[in-house]
Design a protein around this motif. Structure first.
Motif, PDB file in Angstrom:
ATOM      1  N   UNK A 102      19.648 -27.307  22.854  1.00  0.00           N
ATOM      2  CA  UNK A 102      18.930 -28.818  22.735  1.00  0.00           C
ATOM      3  C   UNK A 102      17.981 -28.432  21.236  1.00  0.00           C
ATOM      4  N   UNK A 103      17.957 -29.506  20.568  1.00  0.00           N
ATOM      5  CA  UNK A 103      16.726 -29.842  20.010  1.00  0.00           C
ATOM      6  C   UNK A 103      15.874 -29.043  19.739  1.00  0.00           C
ATOM      7  N   UNK A 104      14.940 -29.068  20.912  1.00  0.00           N
ATOM      8  CA  UNK A 104      13.212 -29.400  21.052  1.00  0.00           C
ATOM      9  C   UNK A 104      13.334 -29.440  22.055  1.00  0.00           C
ATOM     10  N   UNK A 105      11.447 -28.749  22.371  1.00  0.00           N
ATOM     11  CA  UNK A 105      11.234 -29.194  23.446  1.00  0.00           C
ATOM     12  C   UNK A 105       9.943 -30.451  23.337  1.00  0.00           C
ATOM     13  N   UNK A 106      10.636 -30.891  24.748  1.00  0.00           N
ATOM     14  CA  UNK A 106       9.211 -32.887  24.641  1.00  0.00           C
ATOM     15  C   UNK A 106       8.677 -32.461  25.088  1.00  0.00           C
ATOM     16  N   UNK A 151      13.379 -21.251   6.677  1.00  0.00           N
ATOM     17  CA  UNK A 151      12.756 -22.728   7.111  1.00  0.00           C
ATOM     18  C   UNK A 151      12.871 -23.163   7.307  1.00  0.00           C
ATOM     19  N   UNK A 152      11.384 -22.537   8.410  1.00  0.00           N
ATOM     20  CA  UNK A 152      11.238 -23.215   9.428  1.00  0.00           C
ATOM     21  C   UNK A 152      12.579 -23.820  10.688  1.00  0.00           C
ATOM     22  N   UNK A 153      13.346 -23.192  11.018  1.00  0.00           N
ATOM     23  CA  UNK A 153      14.278 -23.731  11.551  1.00  0.00           C
ATOM     24  C   UNK A 153      14.016 -23.374  13.107  1.00  0.00           C
ATOM     25  N   UNK A 154      14.274 -24.296  13.961  1.00  0.00           N
ATOM     26  CA  UNK A 154      13.876 -24.076  15.989  1.00  0.00           C
ATOM     27  C   UNK A 154      15.329 -24.203  16.582  1.00  0.00           C
ATOM     28  N   UNK A 155      15.317 -23.729  17.239  1.00  0.00           N
ATOM     29  CA  UNK A 155      16.634 -24.896  18.487  1.00  0.00           C
ATOM     30  C   UNK A 155      16.294 -23.376  19.573  1.00  0.00           C
ATOM     31  N   UNK A 194      21.108 -30.086  18.200  1.00  0.00           N
ATOM     32  CA  UNK A 194      20.341 -28.997  17.399  1.00  0.00           C
ATOM     33  C   UNK A 194      21.327 -28.052  16.561  1.00  0.00           C
ATOM     34  N   UNK A 195      20.962 -27.189  16.058  1.00  0.00           N
ATOM     35  CA  UNK A 195      21.651 -27.247  14.840  1.00  0.00           C
ATOM     36  C   UNK A 195      21.533 -25.279  14.979  1.00  0.00           C
ATOM     37  N   UNK A 196      22.859 -24.314  15.221  1.00  0.00           N
ATOM     38  CA  UNK A 196      22.870 -23.050  15.410  1.00  0.00           C
ATOM     39  C   UNK A 196      22.159 -22.750  14.472  1.00  0.00           C
ATOM     40  N   UNK A 225      13.182 -20.577  23.631  1.00  0.00           N
ATOM     41  CA  UNK A 225      13.398 -21.492  22.507  1.00  0.00           C
ATOM     42  C   UNK A 225      13.146 -20.113  21.106  1.00  0.00           C
ATOM     43  N   UNK A 226      13.170 -20.677  20.231  1.00  0.00           N
ATOM     44  CA  UNK A 226      13.671 -19.742  18.916  1.00  0.00           C
ATOM     45  C   UNK A 226      12.803 -20.233  17.749  1.00  0.00           C
TER      46      UNK A 226
END
Length: 219
Positions: free
Chosen positions: A17-21, A146-150, A202-204, A140-141
């Protein structure tokens, strides 16, 4: 990838999933309908991964990700699904990883020679995780580039082939059936608690890593 040669397997099915809401799953659960039946925060972890492959990326092309996670050898062998909802058999330890690498690359080097592979990505992850409804692991990682999260919702189960299973092909079929059932349970879970997950694609972490590597932002 050939079926594993072991009598039991650790299966992992995950949906990204993209991120938590919501700002915190535990404190805000009761403010939404329906709330989680149960939700517990797990200890935050820092994960150091080094991924390995040969120059032609033979393993990744075969659906296999070999890594050292916090110094321990692991291999994730894709058994179905796609990028967003993936199904894996997880192998741990140098002996199983060596056998997995040998099946694809025919390389015979041992652990001290990294199984004849080269490091292709090195990254660190801060992982927040929760156990929801007694079995669903929400992670949630946040990566160190690049401040990347997934995020992912995961189910893990040990698979023991019935005593009537007589060959590897039958075992493989039963594993895929089990993982399809696990994936449906995750889908039902995420639909039920849709308020927790923000819409978006989302992007791995490896995809994001390689994209930044191509731009020269990661050496």
């Amino acid at each position: 990838m050939k079926p594993s040669h072991i009598s039991r397997a650790l299966l992992e099915v995950e949906r990204k999933y993209h991120s938590l809401a919501v700002p915190d799953l535990v404190s805000t659960s009761q403010q939404h309908q329906p709330p989680f039946t149960t939700i517990h925060a797990l200890p935050q972890r820092t994960i150091h991964d080094v991924y390995y492959d040969d120059p032609s990326h033979s393993l990744i092309k075969a659906g296999i990700w070999v890594r050292r996670r916090n110094g321990l050898w692991e291999a994730k062998v894709k058994k179905g699904g796609d990028f967003l909802n993936s199904m894996f058999e997880e192998l741990s330890g140098p002996d199983l990883v060596r056998r997995c690498v040998l099946d694809v690359t025919r390389k015979t080097e041992g652990e001290k020679d990294f199984f004849g592979l080269d490091p292709i990505a090195t990254l660190s992850t801060v992982r927040q995780s929760w156990l929801a409804d007694g079995e669903f692991k929400i992670v949630f990682d946040t990566m160190n580039f690049g401040q990347h999260t997934v995020g992912e919702v995961e189910l893990q189960e040990e698979f023991h082939p019935p005593s009537t299973t007589v060959n590897a092909s039958s075992k493989e079929h039963q594993m895929r059936e089990k993982m399809a059932e696990m994936d449906k349970r995750i889908q039902v879970f995420m639909n039920r608690y849709h308020w927790a997950f923000r819409p978006g694609v989302p992007k791995g972490k490896l995809m994001a890593y390689f994209e930044l590597q191509e731009t020269g932002k990661i050496s």
